[in-house]
Design an enzyme around this catalytic site. Structure first.
Site, PDB file in Angstrom:
ATOM      1  N   PHE A  11     -74.422 -78.095  -9.770  1.00  0.00           N
ATOM      2  CA  PHE A  11     -74.294 -79.463  -9.261  1.00  0.00           C
ATOM      3  C   PHE A  11     -75.503 -79.871  -8.396  1.00  0.00           C
ATOM      4  CE2 PHE A  11     -72.233 -81.710  -5.480  1.00  0.00           C
ATOM      5  CZ  PHE A  11     -72.477 -82.982  -5.968  1.00  0.00           C
ATOM      6  N   LEU A  34     -76.045 -69.541 -16.041  1.00  0.00           N
ATOM      7  CA  LEU A  34     -75.197 -70.456 -16.829  1.00  0.00           C
ATOM      8  C   LEU A  34     -73.738 -69.985 -16.813  1.00  0.00           C
ATOM      9  CD1 LEU A  34     -77.574 -71.277 -19.838  1.00  0.00           C
ATOM     10  CD2 LEU A  34     -77.368 -72.445 -17.622  1.00  0.00           C
ATOM     11  N   ALA A  82     -75.187 -69.434  -6.725  1.00  0.00           N
ATOM     12  CA  ALA A  82     -74.081 -68.858  -5.943  1.00  0.00           C
ATOM     13  C   ALA A  82     -72.779 -69.135  -6.663  1.00  0.00           C
ATOM     14  CB  ALA A  82     -74.034 -69.493  -4.549  1.00  0.00           C
ATOM     15  N   THR A 133     -74.560 -73.209   3.546  1.00  0.00           N
ATOM     16  CA  THR A 133     -73.484 -74.161   3.808  1.00  0.00           C
ATOM     17  C   THR A 133     -73.113 -74.202   5.290  1.00  0.00           C
ATOM     18  OG1 THR A 133     -71.106 -74.454   3.437  1.00  0.00           O
ATOM     19  CG2 THR A 133     -71.928 -72.259   3.134  1.00  0.00           C
ATOM     20  N   ASP A 134     -72.521 -75.322   5.711  1.00  0.00           N
ATOM     21  CA  ASP A 134     -72.022 -75.399   7.092  1.00  0.00           C
ATOM     22  C   ASP A 134     -70.760 -74.563   7.279  1.00  0.00           C
ATOM     23  OD1 ASP A 134     -70.227 -76.988   5.675  1.00  0.00           O
ATOM     24  OD2 ASP A 134     -70.307 -78.692   7.058  1.00  0.00           O
ATOM     25  N   GLU A 135     -70.162 -74.090   6.157  1.00  0.00           N
ATOM     26  CA  GLU A 135     -68.906 -73.333   6.279  1.00  0.00           C
ATOM     27  C   GLU A 135     -69.112 -71.994   6.990  1.00  0.00           C
ATOM     28  OE1 GLU A 135     -66.235 -73.422   2.952  1.00  0.00           O
ATOM     29  OE2 GLU A 135     -67.111 -75.275   2.189  1.00  0.00           O
ATOM     30  N   TYR A 159     -65.723 -66.943   0.484  1.00  0.00           N
ATOM     31  CA  TYR A 159     -66.929 -67.709   0.137  1.00  0.00           C
ATOM     32  C   TYR A 159     -67.852 -67.830   1.339  1.00  0.00           C
ATOM     33  CZ  TYR A 159     -69.877 -71.859  -0.411  1.00  0.00           C
ATOM     34  OH  TYR A 159     -70.943 -72.725  -0.410  1.00  0.00           O
ATOM     35  N   SER A 160     -67.319 -68.341   2.457  1.00  0.00           N
ATOM     36  CA  SER A 160     -68.215 -68.598   3.599  1.00  0.00           C
ATOM     37  C   SER A 160     -68.729 -67.288   4.194  1.00  0.00           C
ATOM     38  CB  SER A 160     -67.537 -69.473   4.648  1.00  0.00           C
ATOM     39  OG  SER A 160     -66.307 -68.947   5.053  1.00  0.00           O
ATOM     40  N   LYS A 163     -71.638 -66.271   2.054  1.00  0.00           N
ATOM     41  CA  LYS A 163     -72.823 -67.089   2.332  1.00  0.00           C
ATOM     42  C   LYS A 163     -73.418 -66.693   3.695  1.00  0.00           C
ATOM     43  CE  LYS A 163     -74.405 -70.044   0.290  1.00  0.00           C
ATOM     44  NZ  LYS A 163     -75.414 -70.074  -0.815  1.00  0.00           N
ATOM     45  N   ASP A 289     -50.663 -75.588   1.743  1.00  0.00           N
ATOM     46  CA  ASP A 289     -52.062 -75.518   2.189  1.00  0.00           C
ATOM     47  C   ASP A 289     -52.735 -74.240   1.685  1.00  0.00           C
ATOM     48  OD1 ASP A 289     -54.338 -76.385   3.399  1.00  0.00           O
ATOM     49  OD2 ASP A 289     -53.550 -76.365   5.440  1.00  0.00           O
ATOM     50  N   PRO A 291     -54.700 -70.812   2.123  1.00  0.00           N
ATOM     51  CA  PRO A 291     -54.686 -69.857   3.240  1.00  0.00           C
ATOM     52  C   PRO A 291     -56.023 -69.862   3.983  1.00  0.00           C
ATOM     53  CG  PRO A 291     -54.482 -68.715   1.100  1.00  0.00           C
ATOM     54  CD  PRO A 291     -54.525 -70.175   0.807  1.00  0.00           C
TER      55      PRO A 291
HETATM   56  P1  NAD Z   1     -72.421 -74.803  -8.368  1.00  0.00           P
HETATM   57  O1  NAD Z   1     -71.276 -73.836  -8.402  1.00  0.00           O
HETATM   58  O2  NAD Z   1     -72.230 -76.167  -8.922  1.00  0.00           O
HETATM   59  O3  NAD Z   1     -73.676 -74.175  -9.152  1.00  0.00           O
HETATM   60  C1  NAD Z   1     -74.072 -72.846  -8.990  1.00  0.00           C
HETATM   61  C2  NAD Z   1     -75.106 -72.526 -10.062  1.00  0.00           C
HETATM   62  O4  NAD Z   1     -75.523 -71.156  -9.863  1.00  0.00           O
HETATM   63  C3  NAD Z   1     -74.563 -72.627 -11.491  1.00  0.00           C
HETATM   64  O5  NAD Z   1     -75.491 -73.301 -12.319  1.00  0.00           O
HETATM   65  C4  NAD Z   1     -74.420 -71.170 -11.914  1.00  0.00           C
HETATM   66  O6  NAD Z   1     -74.587 -70.968 -13.317  1.00  0.00           O
HETATM   67  C5  NAD Z   1     -75.510 -70.492 -11.112  1.00  0.00           C
HETATM   68  N1  NAD Z   1     -75.216 -69.077 -10.867  1.00  0.00           N
HETATM   69  C6  NAD Z   1     -74.066 -68.534 -10.384  1.00  0.00           C
HETATM   70  N2  NAD Z   1     -74.175 -67.198 -10.320  1.00  0.00           N
HETATM   71  C7  NAD Z   1     -75.424 -66.877 -10.744  1.00  0.00           C
HETATM   72  C8  NAD Z   1     -76.135 -65.662 -10.890  1.00  0.00           C
HETATM   73  N3  NAD Z   1     -75.560 -64.489 -10.591  1.00  0.00           N
HETATM   74  N4  NAD Z   1     -77.398 -65.703 -11.344  1.00  0.00           N
HETATM   75  C9  NAD Z   1     -78.006 -66.887 -11.661  1.00  0.00           C
HETATM   76  N5  NAD Z   1     -77.367 -68.074 -11.559  1.00  0.00           N
HETATM   77  C10 NAD Z   1     -76.100 -68.062 -11.105  1.00  0.00           C
HETATM   78  O7  NAD Z   1     -72.884 -74.850  -6.860  1.00  0.00           O
HETATM   79  P2  NAD Z   1     -73.424 -76.089  -6.007  1.00  0.00           P
HETATM   80  O8  NAD Z   1     -72.271 -76.859  -5.509  1.00  0.00           O
HETATM   81  O9  NAD Z   1     -74.488 -76.768  -6.781  1.00  0.00           O
HETATM   82  O10 NAD Z   1     -74.065 -75.319  -4.771  1.00  0.00           O
HETATM   83  C11 NAD Z   1     -75.401 -74.820  -4.844  1.00  0.00           C
HETATM   84  C12 NAD Z   1     -75.721 -74.072  -3.559  1.00  0.00           C
HETATM   85  O11 NAD Z   1     -75.563 -74.942  -2.442  1.00  0.00           O
HETATM   86  C13 NAD Z   1     -74.809 -72.875  -3.308  1.00  0.00           C
HETATM   87  O12 NAD Z   1     -75.591 -71.836  -2.785  1.00  0.00           O
HETATM   88  C14 NAD Z   1     -73.819 -73.378  -2.280  1.00  0.00           C
HETATM   89  O13 NAD Z   1     -73.358 -72.327  -1.464  1.00  0.00           O
HETATM   90  C15 NAD Z   1     -74.670 -74.360  -1.502  1.00  0.00           C
HETATM   91  N6  NAD Z   1     -73.924 -75.487  -0.884  1.00  0.00           N
HETATM   92  C16 NAD Z   1     -73.052 -76.227  -1.625  1.00  0.00           C
HETATM   93  C17 NAD Z   1     -72.400 -77.298  -1.028  1.00  0.00           C
HETATM   94  C18 NAD Z   1     -71.453 -78.190  -1.815  1.00  0.00           C
HETATM   95  O14 NAD Z   1     -70.807 -79.061  -1.226  1.00  0.00           O
HETATM   96  N7  NAD Z   1     -71.354 -78.043  -3.134  1.00  0.00           N
HETATM   97  C19 NAD Z   1     -72.624 -77.606   0.307  1.00  0.00           C
HETATM   98  C20 NAD Z   1     -73.541 -76.827   1.034  1.00  0.00           C
HETATM   99  C21 NAD Z   1     -74.189 -75.774   0.416  1.00  0.00           C
END
Ligand code: NAD
Length: 340
Positions: A11, A34, A82, A133-135, A159-160, A163, A289, A291
């Site tokens: 994303f 992917l 991630a 992340t802020d988490e 998750y947090s 990270k 909710d 956990p």
């Molecule tokens: P997402 O889950 O949409 O995308 C993650 C991408 O990483 C995917 O394309 C996936 O194929 C790839 N991926 C996963 N495991 C992999 C691996 N082992 N090797 C190579 N590629 C791999 O995540 P997002 O929401 O786009 O978040 C991206 C980053 O930003 C993350 O590190 C997340 O912690 C951080 N983040 C996200 C948010 C949020 O609101 N979505 C907020 C703050 C920080």
């Protein structure tokens, strides 16, 4: 500039790739496994560019990662790959440990060994930008001031915690080995191409399908929301102008309770895709909710604003309207494709 981005088919990563191809002359090498979370449709517009290359590998595959460094000789790494969904981290934490911690370690070590081979001027210019992340800061009391870059880490979910672990590794690689890193910790993102398991797209798609809109607990969990293109722009600013070794918090100054977000989605759908008889808000239902659910996150983003001149361009209502309009267009396009 040649950037190695990880997770560029996800994303936020795909928003960054689109932003960089449109606004810079950089070459982008996108390392992405992917997984279920990737969506190559989000990269359709950039795939034709000769400045973009997808390398579909796992960041845990050390020989393959080393080969990418050797072949493409990047000037910087932006690490977004991630596992990112809190609910999945509760039902199956192993993948989060594997990718977010071990995968980050693998990428860091490959980056460090590559960085050591560079001549001095290139070694100075090299950056490893870790996107977090802020988490990691954990649960914020209702009246407490927002998270700053020095707020102690108290992660609540697998998750947090994963990270937070990766953030510690990045900073240790800077302190111990001198690797030139920057870290960003961002609040909840929303916008086009977000996976349907996340709150805002989940509610939009369920509302349009006439299904129940499941609200965790009492819906009073508060989050700070940032439009994804604003995040992409902030990441660019930090990568090119952030100070080495520093952390920058990124947020939208849009703190809302989940139930208010869901009500706003329903109001916008009532306006943009009205139904004859009832409001979408009648589909709202309350469910047990999550956990360990954190009640509140809020970000103080004064550091990036004051130092790097970044601030969000979208308000929550303008960004949410754009997101819903995009979703409605995308859905009708998909329907057309599936019926032809
Ligand atoms: P997402 O889950 O949409 O995308 C993650 C991408 O990483 C995917 O394309 C996936 O194929 C790839 N991926 C996963 N495991 C992999 C691996 N082992 N090797 C190579 N590629 C791999 O995540 P997002 O929401 O786009 O978040 C991206 C980053 O930003 C993350 O590190 C997340 O912690 C951080 N983040 C996200 C948010 C949020 O609101 N979505 C907020 C703050 C920080």
């Amino acid at each position: 500039m040649k950037l190695l981005i990880t997770g560029g088919a996800g994303f936020i990563g795909s928003a960054v790739v689109r932003f960089l191809i449109a606004n810079t002359d950089w070459q982008i090498v996108n390392v992405d496994k992917l997984t279920y979370a990737a969506n190559l449709d989000a990269l359709e517009g950039v795939e034709r560019s000769d400045r973009y290359l997808l390398v579909p590998i796992d960041i845990n595959d050390r020989p393959a990662i080393e080969q990418v460094f050797k072949q493409h000789q990047p000037n910087a790494v932006m690490h977004l790959a991630a596992e990112s969904h809190v609910d999945r981290s509760i039902s199956g934490p192993a993948a989060f440990i594997e990718t977010n911690i071990v995968g980050t370690y693998t990428l860091l070590e490959a980056s460090r060994l590559y960085w050591l081979t560079l001549e001095e001027s290139k070694r100075k210019q090299f950056r490893f930008h870790h996107v977090s992340t802020d988490e990691v800061y954990g649960d914020l009391a209702p009246e407490a001031p927002p998270f700053t870059e020095t707020t102690p880490y108290t992660p609540s979910s697998p998750y947090s915690a994963s990270k937070a672990s990766s953030d510690h590794l990045i900073r240790a690689w800077h302190r111990t080995y001198g690797l030139p890193i920057v870290v960003t910790n961002c609040s909840n993102n929303y916008g086009p191409w977000q996976h349907q398991e996340k709150l805002i797209p989940l509610m939009i798609s369920k509302a349009l399908a006439g299904k129940a809109l499941p609200v965790y607990g009492n819906g009073q969990q508060r989050r700070d929301w940032l439009y994804v293109d604003d995040h992409a722009c902030a990441l660019y600013r930090v990568l090119i102008a952030g100070r080495v070794g520093e952390t920058y918090n990124i947020g939208g100054s849009n703190e809302y309770a989940n139930i208010d977000v869901i009500n706003e989605i329903c109001e916008l759908l009532d306006e943009l895709e009205p139904r004859v008889s009832d409001s979408y808000s009648e589909q709202i239902t309350y469910v047990t909710d999550r956990p360990g659910h954190d009640l509140r996150y809020a970000i103080d983003h004064r550091k990036i604003t004051q130092e790097l001149g970044w601030k969000p361009a979208e308000s929550f209502s303008s960004g949410l309207r754009k997101t819903i309009q995009w979703y409605l267009q995308y859905q009708s396009l998909r329907q057309k494709i599936s019926t032809t």
